[in-house]
Scaffold this motif. Structure first.
Motif, short mmCIF file in Angstrom:
data_model
loop_
_atom_site.label_atom_id
_atom_site.label_comp_id
_atom_site.label_asym_id
_atom_site.label_seq_id
_atom_site.Cartn_x
_atom_site.Cartn_y
_atom_site.Cartn_z
N ASP A 90 28.07 48.49 57.32
CA ASP A 90 27.75 48.82 55.78
C ASP A 90 28.72 48.95 55.17
OD1 ASP A 90 25.15 49.16 56.77
OD2 ASP A 90 25.08 51.41 57.23
N ALA A 91 30.14 49.56 55.59
CA ALA A 91 31.21 49.51 54.63
C ALA A 91 31.69 48.23 54.25
CB ALA A 91 32.39 50.16 55.17
N ALA A 92 31.67 47.28 55.33
CA ALA A 92 32.27 45.93 55.07
C ALA A 92 31.00 45.47 54.06
CB ALA A 92 32.15 45.02 56.15
N VAL A 93 29.71 45.47 54.11
CA VAL A 93 28.84 44.96 53.26
C VAL A 93 28.91 45.59 51.98
CG1 VAL A 93 26.26 44.67 52.89
CG2 VAL A 93 27.23 44.35 55.20
N GLY A 94 29.16 46.78 51.70
CA GLY A 94 29.32 47.63 50.42
C GLY A 94 30.46 46.95 49.65
N GLU A 95 31.44 46.65 50.46
CA GLU A 95 32.64 46.13 49.89
C GLU A 95 32.59 44.86 49.38
OE1 GLU A 95 37.59 45.33 51.02
OE2 GLU A 95 36.21 46.37 52.37
N LEU A 96 31.68 43.95 50.15
CA LEU A 96 31.45 42.61 49.83
C LEU A 96 30.71 42.72 48.43
CD1 LEU A 96 31.60 39.50 49.86
CD2 LEU A 96 29.92 39.77 51.54
N ALA A 97 29.51 43.55 48.35
CA ALA A 97 28.94 43.65 47.47
C ALA A 97 29.52 44.03 46.01
CB ALA A 97 27.67 44.34 47.45
N ASN A 98 30.32 45.03 46.09
CA ASN A 98 31.12 45.40 45.01
C ASN A 98 31.97 44.33 44.36
OD1 ASN A 98 29.94 48.14 45.07
ND2 ASN A 98 31.28 48.93 46.37
N SER A 99 32.63 43.79 45.43
CA SER A 99 33.54 42.61 45.12
C SER A 99 32.79 41.50 44.32
CB SER A 99 34.07 42.24 46.55
OG SER A 99 35.08 41.03 46.05
N ILE A 100 31.63 41.16 44.68
CA ILE A 100 30.84 40.04 44.11
C ILE A 100 30.72 40.59 42.81
CG2 ILE A 100 28.72 38.82 44.07
CD1 ILE A 100 28.77 39.04 47.28
N ASP A 101 30.21 41.71 42.53
CA ASP A 101 29.70 42.11 41.20
C ASP A 101 30.93 42.25 40.19
OD1 ASP A 101 27.13 42.53 42.01
OD2 ASP A 101 27.27 44.71 42.38
N ALA A 102 32.13 42.56 40.76
CA ALA A 102 33.30 42.80 40.18
C ALA A 102 33.78 41.35 39.48
CB ALA A 102 34.36 43.40 40.58
N MET A 103 33.64 40.34 40.37
CA MET A 103 34.17 39.10 40.28
C MET A 103 33.18 38.29 39.38
SD MET A 103 36.11 37.74 43.84
CE MET A 103 34.67 38.47 45.06
N LEU A 104 31.84 38.65 39.32
CA LEU A 104 30.74 37.97 38.70
C LEU A 104 30.99 38.30 37.02
CD1 LEU A 104 27.30 37.87 40.67
CD2 LEU A 104 28.79 35.93 39.55
N SER A 105 31.64 39.62 36.90
CA SER A 105 31.91 39.95 35.70
C SER A 105 33.05 39.13 34.71
CB SER A 105 32.20 41.48 35.52
OG SER A 105 33.64 41.67 36.21
N ASP A 106 33.92 38.81 35.81
CA ASP A 106 34.95 37.80 35.32
C ASP A 106 34.71 36.33 35.26
OD1 ASP A 106 37.09 39.94 35.30
OD2 ASP A 106 37.70 39.52 37.33
N ASN A 107 33.71 35.93 36.25
CA ASN A 107 33.42 34.68 36.37
C ASN A 107 31.84 34.50 36.54
OD1 ASN A 107 33.32 32.00 36.66
ND2 ASN A 107 34.64 31.89 38.69
N PRO A 108 30.94 34.67 35.42
CA PRO A 108 29.53 34.63 35.69
C PRO A 108 29.15 33.35 35.95
CG PRO A 108 30.06 34.77 33.26
CD PRO A 108 31.26 34.82 34.09
N THR A 109 29.78 32.16 35.90
CA THR A 109 29.36 30.87 36.30
C THR A 109 29.60 30.25 37.54
OG1 THR A 109 31.45 29.74 35.33
CG2 THR A 109 29.82 30.37 33.70
N ASN A 110 30.23 31.30 38.57
CA ASN A 110 30.48 30.83 39.82
C ASN A 110 29.25 30.89 40.68
OD1 ASN A 110 31.14 31.06 42.63
ND2 ASN A 110 33.38 31.31 41.95
N ALA A 111 28.81 29.48 41.03
CA ALA A 111 27.48 29.58 41.87
C ALA A 111 27.53 29.93 43.12
CB ALA A 111 27.23 27.89 41.83
#
Length: 252
Positions: free
Chosen positions: A101-122
């Motif tokens: 759960d910790a690894a999945v949560g970290e991945l989810a948070n990372s994705i959200d943060a990176m999408l804020s920087d790069n919202p066109t990343n498929a």
């Protein structure tokens, strides 16, 4: 030479020395970051090519991620970190490791943060779509995320190799536009010469709609259809036909 001229030369030399010192300081400060970026990008390429990692190598990858300060990296490199984090989560899921759960949560948070920087990343949109489905069998698929992935990267082969089997595994649930898009994407893999990958997809998540996938190859060039038929034949895939090809390899 006049005193004004000497002062001017001195000023030029001083500026040059300051610039040189600044360049040296900048190199010293940024070199560790550039070095980390190159190492992480190399890891990303190995993951994308499907390289298998030993437990020790996966441990090294985890250490690299824990030591990296994402905000010091370029946005493109930060986005690529999602590839490594996804691979680690996949390995944990396959091994049934604890503290997932910790690894999945970290991945989810990372994705959200990176999408804020790069919202066109498929790829990021695809991972955001995939993650809840893997966490729970009862999770409702948010097909708007998959649709965004197709919109942002319709023809990126390395993404299609991950996206197509996932989409086909949910084919019965997908809206009509995405169902049609997944069939077109499968044809694109064959057109790109990725016959073995396409054959694995067909024999796996694509098998329930196998004939529809093959019917979608009607507009793929004849050579690609013939070569793909040979691969299917070698993999003992039977009971299906490719447009323009009879019994996998014999032209009609």
């Amino acid at each position: 030479m006049s005193s004004i001229g000497r002062q001017g030369d001195g000023l030029i030399r001083a500026c040059a020395m300051l610039c040189g010192a600044g360049a040296i300081a900048w190199s010293i400060f940024t070199f560790p970051t550039f070095s980390r970026e190159r190492a992480l990008e190399a890891d990303v390429q190995r993951v994308l090519t499907g390289e298998q990692y030993s437990p020790a190598q996966l441990s090294v990858l985890r250490d690299k991620l824990s030591e990296s300060r994402d905000r010091q990296l370029r946005p493109s490199v930060r986005s690529n970190l999602a590839v490594i984090r996804l691979r680690l989560v996949e390995e944990d899921m396959a091994a049934g490791r604890s503290k997932l759960d910790a690894a999945v949560g970290e991945l989810a948070n990372s994705i959200d943060a990176m999408l804020s920087d790069n919202p066109t990343n498929a790829f990021l949109w695809l991972t955001k779509f995939w993650l809840p489905i893997q966490q729970s069998d009862n999770a409702a698929a948010d097909f708007s995320l998959l649709r965004t992935s197709y919109l942002m990267g319709p023809n990126e082969v390395w993404i299609a190799l991950r996206r197509n089997p996932l989409a086909l595994s949910l084919f019965a649930q997908m809206p009509d536009d995405l169902a049609s898009r997944s069939i077109v994407e499968f044809a694109g893999l064959v057109r790109s010469g990725l016959y073995s990958d396409a054959a694995s997809i067909l024999a796996g998540p694509g098998l329930p709609i196998g004939q529809r996938l093959l019917d979608g190859l009607a507009r793929v060039d004849e050579v690609s259809r013939y070569r793909f038929a040979r691969v299917l034949e070698a993999n003992d895939v039977q009971g299906l036909t490719i447009p323009g090809v009879k019994e996998f390899g014999v032209k009609e």
